[in-house]
Design an enzyme around this catalytic site. Structure first.
Site, PDB file in Angstrom:
ATOM      1  N   ASP A 259      83.962  34.666  44.924  1.00  0.00           N
ATOM      2  CA  ASP A 259      83.378  35.325  46.096  1.00  0.00           C
ATOM      3  C   ASP A 259      82.714  36.633  45.659  1.00  0.00           C
ATOM      4  O   ASP A 259      83.390  37.633  45.417  1.00  0.00           O
ATOM      5  CB  ASP A 259      84.473  35.585  47.135  1.00  0.00           C
ATOM      6  CG  ASP A 259      83.891  36.045  48.468  1.00  0.00           C
ATOM      7  OD1 ASP A 259      82.666  36.298  48.517  1.00  0.00           O
ATOM      8  OD2 ASP A 259      84.649  36.160  49.447  1.00  0.00           O
TER       9      ASP A 259
ATOM     10  N   ASP B 135      56.074  41.979  51.430  1.00  0.00           N
ATOM     11  CA  ASP B 135      55.486  41.760  50.106  1.00  0.00           C
ATOM     12  C   ASP B 135      56.380  40.771  49.365  1.00  0.00           C
ATOM     13  O   ASP B 135      57.599  40.931  49.347  1.00  0.00           O
ATOM     14  CB  ASP B 135      55.395  43.088  49.342  1.00  0.00           C
ATOM     15  CG  ASP B 135      54.709  42.903  47.996  1.00  0.00           C
ATOM     16  OD1 ASP B 135      55.397  42.496  47.049  1.00  0.00           O
ATOM     17  OD2 ASP B 135      53.509  43.157  47.905  1.00  0.00           O
TER      18      ASP B 135
ATOM     19  N   ASP C  51     -13.160  44.197  47.038  1.00  0.00           N
ATOM     20  CA  ASP C  51     -12.584  43.583  45.837  1.00  0.00           C
ATOM     21  C   ASP C  51     -12.324  44.679  44.812  1.00  0.00           C
ATOM     22  O   ASP C  51     -12.890  45.777  44.890  1.00  0.00           O
ATOM     23  CB  ASP C  51     -13.531  42.529  45.255  1.00  0.00           C
ATOM     24  CG  ASP C  51     -12.806  41.584  44.280  1.00  0.00           C
ATOM     25  OD1 ASP C  51     -11.566  41.697  44.170  1.00  0.00           O
ATOM     26  OD2 ASP C  51     -13.474  40.746  43.645  1.00  0.00           O
TER      27      ASP C  51
ATOM     28  N   CYS D 260       5.833  39.409  26.900  1.00  0.00           N
ATOM     29  CA  CYS D 260       5.954  38.167  26.145  1.00  0.00           C
ATOM     30  C   CYS D 260       5.665  38.374  24.663  1.00  0.00           C
ATOM     31  O   CYS D 260       5.722  37.432  23.888  1.00  0.00           O
ATOM     32  CB  CYS D 260       5.010  37.111  26.716  1.00  0.00           C
ATOM     33  SG  CYS D 260       5.534  36.529  28.338  1.00  0.00           S
TER      34      CYS D 260
ATOM     35  N   GLU E 252      19.688  19.949  18.116  1.00  0.00           N
ATOM     36  CA  GLU E 252      20.824  20.644  17.495  1.00  0.00           C
ATOM     37  C   GLU E 252      22.040  20.590  18.399  1.00  0.00           C
ATOM     38  O   GLU E 252      23.175  20.368  17.963  1.00  0.00           O
ATOM     39  CB  GLU E 252      20.452  22.103  17.203  1.00  0.00           C
ATOM     40  CG  GLU E 252      19.411  22.309  16.115  1.00  0.00           C
ATOM     41  CD  GLU E 252      19.957  22.068  14.707  1.00  0.00           C
ATOM     42  OE1 GLU E 252      19.160  21.960  13.787  1.00  0.00           O
ATOM     43  OE2 GLU E 252      21.192  21.953  14.558  1.00  0.00           O
TER      44      GLU E 252
END
EC number: 3.4.23.16
Length: 1436
Positions: A514, A698, A1031, A1191, A1300
């Site tokens: 107990d 929690d 233009d 580029c 590859e």
């Protein structure tokens, strides 16, 4: 007698003894009443054990109640006693017997009502079981009806777009969420995406194109529609703009059906594909960290591009492991390499925060990082609940603390370390019984029970257990290893009363273990020695006992000496005074919930990562931690049969000497199946309904309370090494969810939801918000009843192994939850304190803005625009930034706002939502969402400029979209808007500019800063006003340009410009025309860029030139702007074009150059794509690429796109097992042909190419520069088969990227099937079969075989159609309108039918009857001269 002894214990016994027998009386219930009740039940032939539970008491009451009217007073007393006992079990707060009887009657009445309502509810539920899975369902009358798309689906879609930001994952998610949807549902989904105007405009354009194509392919039948027949849907009907919901349902469910929803969905997916390509145009190889770029920004860019890469997961994992470190700048790279391969992304970001300056700083940081603690990744240890403080380790050899005997450097002490005698070791010492088990113990069953393995425990139904563990003096590690059984502790489950046989001074007795009893009390035993009398509170009242000291007790071979009391106790009790000496603990086992099945990804095996060396200090710390975890059942020892391993390491806690165990699960995470996060975001307090009683809980040790799937545990194996390889490593595997494993959050959330589900069903009046291990519990019950429910919930969770620690149980307001502070009738954010500083760094301002943004959800009026303006540009985190006057003023205003606490209200579903918006100042907006005035549910702010040129109405629509999205997420519905804008202004804007059909419900509110449009564009040309053709042109190299105009009245003007661009000159020409013209003017431009800016009616811009144009527009009375295509021979446009182009443009006037340049500036597409899309000569397309500075990367090769035309194959030789495999990959589909060739010669390669050409259409092969591919035999074969051969870039494997990548994939598959084949050539063909037929993925989920067949099948009709179009386009059409007798033309012939032709005149498409059209072959523009390039280009 047994039942009487254990009916109540602990807190329940205290509650029992506070209840009075009669109202206002003195006497209270005692244990003797329970003893009496137990005996009375035996008289009535009822089981006394029923008294131990509430359900048992309820059964007894049910048996006794019918006999009350005819029963004796004793029967009535028995009923009353059991009624009070039931209330105690149920934790119902009662003061006396009468109140308890009242509660029982109340409960019985409720049960009767539920019993009566159950059949009715069942019928109702049966009637309401209509499928909610599909938008169109059949009702009870057999009619097909529409169900509106759910807010939950809309919420999920909004979250997808916000989190993924148009990455490739968006498309399958959209497809899944829109399953079976109608066009109206699809438009509802599109309308919730508010903050992506550019993307939505692209999507709108795609839908318009597809709708026009639908109308072209499905012409309207002439004549009226027959009665009872539906009209056929047009393109706009499919898009949901000109069709009703009823029509859409009828089309989708008709016979035959027209799936307008699926068609519209297909159009949207086409548009989404374009958007995805726009948002992810960069290669991962180009992502490199700049010299001063913060590491966090670099990581964000890296993973954003990585998600868009078309590569296998293995390749992506390799990129993460290698490229992320390789492409970092030198300072960060030094630190990352010092961290080692075991570092997580969080550790990397922590280490590299604020890195910059000289290289020695990086080296210093790298050395310091070895001591950094990453608390977020630390694995939390879960202690037993009743073990007391952790004992310090003490050496049994030298007696010093801090180490164990195994690691002691002092000379080894001779003899036994316990008794000091020689001839035996401590483990064999009779003074200490290390082995707890003997052959026969005096159990009731006659044999000692063995401690079951952890796997069995994890699935056992026990809710708690008693276990005897080691005593105060721990075994040495050496001893533990030698005995081999030191952890097989006896285990006693608490499903039955824990009664065991014990030996007391040589006498055997049965006794109850107990843990709730302080003393050990025995009955009917004669003990030697002196005793003294004592009175103790026992069962049934106080009892007199004899107290004996220094009594020897033995349990399971464990001996203890302590005090024993002898007296008339109903049951023998072994209390805590003896149990603590023996090391007995009360243990909560792992949750018995059903485990979630988990697997590895297909074709993958578990991790086999070697354990790296660890210092002696870390090995010692890990050993202790793992011993503790093993005792608690979280991990189990394993043998050498488990081949898997994951490395572990240890770090010290911050400001502590304690260690944390960390497991590097990255490799296992890569191999584990993917999980779907079951929760898409955190709950918001504004969406909570007001509740009378609230609690916040929690869950402690959350992950370690949930068992891991038994079949998956082997993959979590790890090893604790030994110093200098003294002994084999100790191997463990996890039985519970590990910290750091990718599946733990999703499985925990799912498990917690399943566990809470029965509680939610039984207690519908209780609302539970669950986010990970945080629980918000609210109800309208009285506080006493509510707390009883909370205790029920805690008990329910405890039954499943989840503890809810008292220190994190919030009972009284205010409740701190998810960063908020909750009160019974209001909420707010947790207190926000703004720091006072003399100087502010970038990091300080970032934190300040974060705090203000968090507070703005309830504090109205907070502004951060000026503070954010301080952070522009790439700055180091530690750089000091001086506050501008505007920023100081803004900060001071925010401090004033935050001085007075502001609270939000809770949501009432019975009241409507109202959203009110105010303009605070330039580009700053605030809003409040409320149901009652002055009681805001939520507030917010908006200060984004999504485009460089905007106006207040456009920003107001963006605010409305943001609020609508928020409201759908939090409350599931859209509020009514109160907007500071006149009705006419608002409706004008929505009519002209909104991209979809949804308009919110709104009303006008007259608050300051009313929104208005400052000028209006005319929709038709102004009669009598002068027309200006404008233009501009600029040279990209010299930055020189011209802008000008020509009018229909002969005026013209040209100005020269420096340091300009094409777009600036176009705007400059419009500005010039506005300055020179009168109050009313028509202007014609060929610039889509300029047209888009002015048609949006901006009233402010980041561009000074646009602001000047806006000022001129406000002065005009009337203004009309039109657009015409460039270089189409339109009079005024052609004249002004020649004027501004003189000496500026180098590129020839070709149709499509401007569009190609604009597209290249956006997407940086390669020259082949532009030549194909805009019908340009290759030399012109290459010139556009060559003139783009982005580029032409200095010092690096250009990374172009792989050409995926249908006839292109890549070939390469790879080596395996000393043999040569020749691999050919169809680039567009990924289909493989491969063979083992005897030698890497040109003859063998040529034979392979001819065989490939005989099977598939091969137009081009792309190879490397190997001698076999450059041989004469291969060239001859390619010439004969009409195959064009291209070569890759030497020493650059990326030029052969597709083949590859396939080489690696092929080798991987060969490795998986190699043991099934005797020869390599057999395994190669098996791998080819598996790859082509058994692996699906990519666009459409096709296999490679399906994809190549689909590509070839599509290519054949496409070429035939192109032939027909090219034949038709050789003709020109002259035609007459019905009312005008003058012949017009020439126009392009698009289609020729029996009775009419379809023509294109300029940009207008017309249908003309054959009798009014003349079709002639076009022989070119003879007047322009034979060598006129412009003339030839106009010929189609």
């Amino acid at each position: 007698m047994g039942a009487r002894a254990s009916v109540l214990s602990g807190g329940k016994l205290d509650a029992w003894e506070k209840i009075r027998l009669r109202p206002g009386g003195r006497k209270k219930y005692r244990l003797k009443h329970l003893v009496w009740a137990s005996r009375e039940l035996e008289r009535f032939a009822l089981n006394p054990d029923l008294l131990e539970t509430a359900d048992g008491c309820q059964q007894i009451l049910g048996q006794l109640q019918p006999a009350l009217k005819t029963g004796t007073e004793d029967l009535q007393s028995l009923y009353n006693t059991i009624a009070v006992l039931y209330c105690v079990h149920q934790r119902i707060d009662v003061k006396d017997t009468k109140e308890a009887l009242g509660k029982i009657e109340e409960i019985q009445n409720k049960n009767k009502q539920r019993t009566q309502q159950a059949p009715a509810a069942a019928d109702k539920e049966k009637d309401s079981k209509i499928s909610q899975n599909y938008p169109i369902v059949q009702n009870a009358q057999g009619q097909m009806v529409h169900q509106a798309i759910s807010p939950r689906t809309l919420n999920a879609w909004v979250k997808v777009v916000e989190e993924k930001a148009f990455s490739p994952e968006v498309i399958p998610m959209f497809s899944a969420l829109s399953e079976g949807a109608t066009p109206q549902d699809l438009n509802a989904m599109l309308n919730t995406v508010g903050g992506h105007q550019a993307a939505m405009q692209m999507l709108k354009d795609t839908i318009n194109e597809e709708a026009a194509e639908w109308d072209r392919l499905h012409p309207v039948h002439a004549g009226p529609i027959p009665p009872g027949q539906m009209r056929e849907p047009r393109g706009s009907d499919i898009a949901g703009t000109t069709s009703t919901l009823q029509e859409q349902v009828a089309w989708m469910t008709g016979n035959p059906p027209i799936p307008v929803g699926d068609i519209y969905k297909r159009w949207i997916i086409l548009g989404l594909n374009k958007i995805v390509r726009m948002y992810s145009p960069v290669s991962i190889l180009d992502i490199k960290q700049g010299p001063k770029e913060p590491f966090r920004d670099y990581v964000d860019r890296f993973f954003r591009v990585l998600r868009a890469e078309q590569a296998t997961q293995d390749v992506k994992n390799w990129m993460t492991d290698t490229l992320l470190v390789q492409n970092a700048n030198p300072d960060c790279r030094t630190i990352l390499k010092a961290l080692g391969r075991g570092a997580s992304i969080e550790e990397m970001m922590t280490a590299c925060q604020g890195v910059g300056g000289p290289s020695h700083k990086a080296r210093v940081l790298a050395e310091a990082m070895s001591q950094v603690t990453n608390a977020s990744a630390a694995i939390m240890m879960q202690k037993g609940n009743f073990k007391g403080p952790r004992r310090t380790v003490k050496c049994s050899n030298c007696g010093k603390e801090g180490h164990i005997a195994r690691n002691c450097r002092a000379p080894r002490k001779k003899g036994c370390w316990k008794c000091g005698q020689e001839g035996h070791q401590m483990k064999d010492c009779t003074g200490r019984q290390a082995n707890f088990f003997r052959e026969n113990l005096a159990f009731q069953q006659g044999k000692a029970r063995e401690f079951p393995p952890e796997e069995a425990r994890a699935n056992s139904p026990t809710s708690r257990e008693l276990r005897v563990r080691r005593g105060d003096h721990p075994l040495s590690e050496a001893g533990a290893e030698r005995t081999g059984t030191s952890f097989n502790f006896p285990q006693i489950t608490l499903w039955q009363r824990p009664i065991v046989t014990v030996k007391i001074e040589g006498q055997l007795k049965e006794a109850l273990l107990d843990t709730g009893a302080d003393d050990t009390v025995l009955e009917d035993i004669n003990l030697p020695g002196k005793w003294k009398p004592k009175m103790i509170g026992g069962i049934g009242g106080f009892i007199k006992v004899r107290q004996y000291e220094q009594v020897a007790i033995e349990i399971f071979g464990k001996k203890a000496i302590g005090t024993v009391l002898v007296g008339p106790t109903p049951v023998n009790i072994i209390g805590r005074n003896i149990l603590t000496q023996m090391g007995c603990t009360l243990n909560l086992p792992i949750s018995p919930i059903e485990t979630v099945p988990v697997t590895l990804k297909p074709g993958m095996d578990g991790p086999k990562v070697k354990q790296w060396p660890l210092t002696e200090e870390k090995i010692k710390a890990l050993t202790e931690i793992c011993l503790e975890m093993e005792k608690e059942g979280k991990i189990s020892k394993i043998g050498p049969e488990n081949p898997y391993n994951t490395p572990i390491f240890a770090i010290k806690k911050k400001n502590s000497t304690r260690w944390r165990k960390l497991v590097d699960f990255r490799e296992l995470n890569k191999r584990t199946q993917d999980f779907w996060e079951v929760q898409l975001g955190i709950p918001h307090p504004a969406g909570l309904k007001k509740k009378k009683s609230v609690s916040v809980l929690d869950v402690g040790g959350a992950y370690f309370s949930v068992p891991l799937h038994e079949d998956f545990r082997k993959y979590t194996a790890f090893t604790i090494p030994s110093t200098n390889n003294e002994t084999p490593g100790i191997r463990y595997q996890y039985n519970v969810l590990p910290q750091g494993w990718k599946g733990s959050p999703a499985i925990f959330q799912s498990s917690m939801t399943k566990i809470l589900e029965p509680f939610r069903k039984q207690n519908p009046e209780v609302i539970i918000y669950q986010y990970m291990d945080d629980l918000y519990v609210g109800s309208d019950l009285e506080i006493g009843q509510h707390r009883e429910k909370i205790e029920e919930l805690r008990a329910h969770l405890l039954r499943w192994g989840f503890t809810t620690p008292d220190q994190k149980h919030q009972k009284e307001p205010p409740f701190l939850w998810m960063g908020y502070e909750l009160h019974p009738d209001k909420w707010t954010v947790q207190p926000v304190k703004l720091p006072e500083k003399d100087s502010w760094t970038v990091n300080d301002i970032q934190k300040l803005v974060g705090k203000l943004n968090w507070a703005s959800q309830i504090y109205p009026g907070i502004k951060v625009k000026q503070l954010c303006x301080l952070l522009r540009g790439a700055k180091a985190l530690t750089e000091i930034v001086p506050l501008t006057k505007e920023a100081e003023l803004e900060l001071a205003e925010n401090r004033e706002i935050l001085k007075e606490p502001v609270h939000g209200a809770y949501y009432d579903p019975s009241k409507e939502l109202i959203a009110e918006i105010q303009k605070q100042g330039p580009d700053q907006w605030t809003y409040q969402i409320y149901q009652e005035p002055f009681k805001n549910l939520k507030t917010g702010k908006y200060a984004k400029m999504r485009s460089a040129h905007t106006n207040d109405v456009k920003q107001l629509t963006e605010v409305v979209q943001k609020i609508a999205t928020e409201s759908i997420v939090i409350w599931g519905k859209i509020p009514k808007f109160r907007l500071p804008i006149q009705k006419e202004t608002w409706e004008t804007w929505w009519t002209e500019h909104w991209q979809a059909t949804w308009i919110p419900e709104w009303e006008f509110v007259n608050t300051p800063h009313l929104v208005k449009l400052w000028y209006q564009l005319e929709t038709e040309p102004i009669e009598g006003a002068e027309t200006y053709y404008v233009d501009g042109a600029a040279n990209r190299e010299t930055k020189m340009g011209k802008a000008g105009y020509v009018t229909d009245r002969g005026k013209q003007k040209i100005v020269s410009l420096t340091e300009t661009t094409n777009q600036k000159t176009e705007l400059q020409a419009i500005y010039l025309a506005l300055q020179e013209s009168g109050p009313e003017v028509n202007i014609v431009t060929d610039s889509q860029y300029a047209l888009g800016i002015i048609q949006a009616q901006p009233d402010k811009s980041e561009s000074e030139l646009v602001n000047q144009i806006i000022e001129e527009l406000i002065k005009k009375e009337k203004f009309y702007l039109s657009w015409v295509p460039a270089h189409k021979g339109i009079g005024g446009n052609e004249q002004v074009d020649k004027l501004v182009s003189s000496g500026i443009r180098k590129v020839l006037f070709l149709d499509g150059i401007d569009k190609a340049q604009v597209q290249h500036e956006k997407y940086h597409s390669n020259w082949r794509a532009m030549a194909s899309d805009f019908n340009l000569p290759p030399i012109v397309a290459k010139e556009i690429v060559a003139s783009c500075d982005k580029c032409q990367l200095k010092g690096e090769a250009m990374h172009g796109q792989v050409d995926c035309s249908p006839g292109i194959w890549q070939l390469d030789c790879t080596h395996l097992e000393g043999k040569i495999i020749l691999v050919a990959v169809h680039v567009a589909s990924g289909y493989i042909e491969a063979e083992v060739i005897p030698a890497e010669t040109g003859q063998e390669t040529a034979y392979f190419i001819l065989k490939l050409a005989g099977r598939w259409p091969v137009k081009m092969i792309h190879t490397d520069n190997g001698s076999n591919f450059t041989s004469a035999a291969v060239k001859a074969a390619c010439w004969w088969a009409d195959i064009h051969q291209e070569f890759g870039i030497p020493y650059n494997p990326q030029s052969q990227g597709v083949v590859e990548s396939m080489n690696k994939e092929l080798k991987k598959i060969i490795g998986q099937v190699r043991d099934q084949a005797e020869h390599l050539r057999t395994a190669v063909q098996m791998a080819v079969f598996i790859h082509n037929f058994k692996r699906k993925g990519g666009i459409g989920g096709y296999s490679a075989r399906e994809r190549i067949i689909d590509i070839i099948a599509t290519d054949i009709p496409t070429k035939e159609l192109q032939k027909q179009i090219s034949q038709i386009q050789k003709f020109r059409v002259y035609y007459r309108d019905s009312r005008d007798p003058i012949w017009k033309g020439p126009a392009k012939l698009l289609w020729k039918g029996e009775g009419a032709v379809v023509i294109q005149d300029n940009s207008e498409i017309k249908v003309v009857p054959r009798r009014k059209a003349k079709i002639i072959r076009d022989y070119g523009k003879q007047m322009a001269g034979d060598d006129c390039v412009a003339g030839r280009q106009d010929e189609d």
